[in-house]
Design a protein around this motif. Structure first.
Motif, PDB file in Angstrom:
ATOM      1  N   GLN A  65      22.057 -75.027 -37.979  1.00  0.00           N
ATOM      2  CA  GLN A  65      21.558 -73.928 -38.798  1.00  0.00           C
ATOM      3  C   GLN A  65      22.688 -73.029 -39.291  1.00  0.00           C
ATOM      4  O   GLN A  65      22.659 -72.536 -40.425  1.00  0.00           O
ATOM      5  N   LEU A  66      23.675 -72.813 -38.445  1.00  0.00           N
ATOM      6  CA  LEU A  66      24.738 -71.861 -38.746  1.00  0.00           C
ATOM      7  C   LEU A  66      25.929 -72.485 -39.464  1.00  0.00           C
ATOM      8  O   LEU A  66      26.781 -71.779 -39.985  1.00  0.00           O
ATOM      9  N   GLY A  67      26.022 -73.813 -39.458  1.00  0.00           N
ATOM     10  CA  GLY A  67      27.116 -74.476 -40.151  1.00  0.00           C
ATOM     11  C   GLY A  67      28.446 -74.387 -39.440  1.00  0.00           C
ATOM     12  O   GLY A  67      29.504 -74.581 -40.055  1.00  0.00           O
ATOM     13  N   GLN A  68      28.418 -74.079 -38.138  1.00  0.00           N
ATOM     14  CA  GLN A  68      29.642 -74.013 -37.336  1.00  0.00           C
ATOM     15  C   GLN A  68      29.377 -74.657 -35.972  1.00  0.00           C
ATOM     16  O   GLN A  68      28.255 -74.595 -35.462  1.00  0.00           O
ATOM     17  N   PRO A  69      30.414 -75.252 -35.376  1.00  0.00           N
ATOM     18  CA  PRO A  69      30.226 -75.804 -34.033  1.00  0.00           C
ATOM     19  C   PRO A  69      29.917 -74.704 -33.018  1.00  0.00           C
ATOM     20  O   PRO A  69      30.390 -73.575 -33.163  1.00  0.00           O
ATOM     21  N   ILE A  70      29.103 -75.049 -32.031  1.00  0.00           N
ATOM     22  CA  ILE A  70      28.877 -74.153 -30.897  1.00  0.00           C
ATOM     23  C   ILE A  70      29.395 -74.867 -29.660  1.00  0.00           C
ATOM     24  O   ILE A  70      28.943 -75.954 -29.306  1.00  0.00           O
ATOM     25  N   ILE A  71      30.378 -74.273 -29.034  1.00  0.00           N
ATOM     26  CA  ILE A  71      31.048 -74.856 -27.884  1.00  0.00           C
ATOM     27  C   ILE A  71      30.495 -74.223 -26.618  1.00  0.00           C
ATOM     28  O   ILE A  71      30.512 -73.000 -26.468  1.00  0.00           O
ATOM     29  N   VAL A  72      29.995 -75.039 -25.708  1.00  0.00           N
ATOM     30  CA  VAL A  72      29.471 -74.547 -24.435  1.00  0.00           C
ATOM     31  C   VAL A  72      30.573 -74.614 -23.386  1.00  0.00           C
ATOM     32  O   VAL A  72      31.164 -75.661 -23.151  1.00  0.00           O
ATOM     33  N   GLU A  73      30.850 -73.478 -22.779  1.00  0.00           N
ATOM     34  CA  GLU A  73      31.867 -73.395 -21.728  1.00  0.00           C
ATOM     35  C   GLU A  73      31.204 -72.938 -20.435  1.00  0.00           C
ATOM     36  O   GLU A  73      30.447 -71.969 -20.432  1.00  0.00           O
ATOM     37  N   ASN A  74      31.494 -73.639 -19.362  1.00  0.00           N
ATOM     38  CA  ASN A  74      30.986 -73.252 -18.045  1.00  0.00           C
ATOM     39  C   ASN A  74      32.031 -72.387 -17.339  1.00  0.00           C
ATOM     40  O   ASN A  74      33.183 -72.790 -17.209  1.00  0.00           O
ATOM     41  N   LYS A  75      31.621 -71.218 -16.938  1.00  0.00           N
ATOM     42  CA  LYS A  75      32.507 -70.332 -16.180  1.00  0.00           C
ATOM     43  C   LYS A  75      31.730 -69.773 -15.009  1.00  0.00           C
ATOM     44  O   LYS A  75      31.203 -68.665 -15.045  1.00  0.00           O
TER      45      LYS A  75
END
Length: 333
Positions: A65-75
């Motif tokens: 939807q946003l046209g950008q990657p979404i990176i999931v980071e576990n912290k």
């Protein structure tokens, strides 16, 4: 023409309309600059848990939807406060979003005497994604088949029962502590780094009971390696329709009738235009079949609320959790 750009303009237009403005009235940076780089979803838990998997599926849908990657980071670390604090202290520009449980977004402020952040001042609650009831499961050797029998058993076996949790301050910890306190059972609490190792220890007999998400318990309930006593909250899980709530079983304590939540939050001070864009993307992603399937399979109940509704439900839930912590005497210095 790039379909992503069309989608971004649609999202922005929708957000602007919802705010009572036109797209032309938005600042130039909102039209052209957000989002113009990858967005990070910070999950303050180890990989593989229900929250982590939901964040990844939701991120995939929202990125389209946003046209950008979404990176999931576990912290992970510090009872989910490490990753949450990272977002609370990040720039309020919409590029850092925490996807967490009520643990770090609400509960810990009553549990810990000192915290690096104040969730009600340092975070902006974007959306309650789902209500998060959990299952109460026991090792098959435990001679109880419902909540009344389990409570009687732990009471009769004072100081002999151990329960697990996925961290100090988690519902699994508080629910177990409440049971121990109200039954005068003196149960031992064992905290793990995530749900997976906790479940393995329960299967192995090192623990007698625990609260855990249906995503982690259902395969073992189905195979008979774990016995389910009930589920928290007041509504049965779609994924376990034949398992009654603890409330249905006549044990109506608020401690078992409430449920945590999975929510998204941003740094306080994030511009409304950015909040509107992200919220519109959340609402669109909520219709994605993969997202719906993930919510159901985890035993969650879909919510996907607006920031305003999330703030209202947060305010209603806060005193209930505060009281639960006081009754369970689970304060951490």
């Amino acid at each position: 023409m790039d379909s992503h750009n069309i989608t971004r303009r649609h999202i922005l237009a929708t957000a602007a309309a919802a705010a009572g403005t036109s797209l032309i009235g938005l600042p130039a940076w909102a039209k052209a600059a957000y989002p113009n780089k990858p967005i990070r979803f910070i999950v303050p838990f180890n990989p593989g848990g229900a929250t982590d998997i939901l964040a990844r599926v939701l991120g995939e849908a929202m990125s389209k939807q946003l046209g950008q990657p979404i990176i999931v980071e576990n912290k992970a670390g510090a009872s989910a406060m490490l990753g949450t604090d990272q977002v609370a202290k990040s720039a309020p520009d919409g590029y850092n979003v925490v996807v967490s449980l009520s643990t770090s977004l609400l509960i810990n402020q009553f549990l810990y005497s000192k915290m690096a952040y104040n969730p009600q001042k340092d975070l902006l609650m974007l959306s309650e994604l789902a209500s998060a009831p959990v299952t109460l499961v026991v090792h098959p050797s435990v001679p109880a088949n419902n909540m009344q029998e389990l409570l009687a058993w732990v009471k009769a076996n004072k100081s002999k029962v151990s329960y697990g949790s996925w961290g100090v301050g988690s519902y699994a910890h508080l629910g177990g502590a409440y049971m121990s306190k109200t039954m005068d059972a003196d149960m031992s609490h064992v905290a793990y780094r995530g749900e997976a190792p906790m479940i393995q220890e329960l299967i192995g007999g090192q623990l007698q009971l625990c609260f855990s998400s249906a995503q982690n318990t259902k395969p073992f309930i189905d195979s008979g390696r774990l016995k389910v006593i009930g589920v928290t909250g007041k509504q049965r899980m779609t994924v376990l329709p034949n398992v009654p709530t603890i409330y249905e079983q006549g044990v109506t304590d608020d401690a078992y009738a409430i449920a945590g939540f999975v929510g998204m939050a941003l740094p306080a001070g994030t511009p409304k235009e950015v909040v509107d864009v992200l919220h519109a993307a959340v609402q669109e992603a909520a219709q994605n079949p993969k997202v719906k399937e993930r919510v159901d399979s985890a035993g969650f109940l879909p919510v996907f609320s607006s920031p305003e509704d999330f703030s209202k439900s947060y305010a209603q839930a806060a005193p209930v959790w505060q009281q639960l912590i006081q009754v369970a005497e689970a304060k951490v210095d």
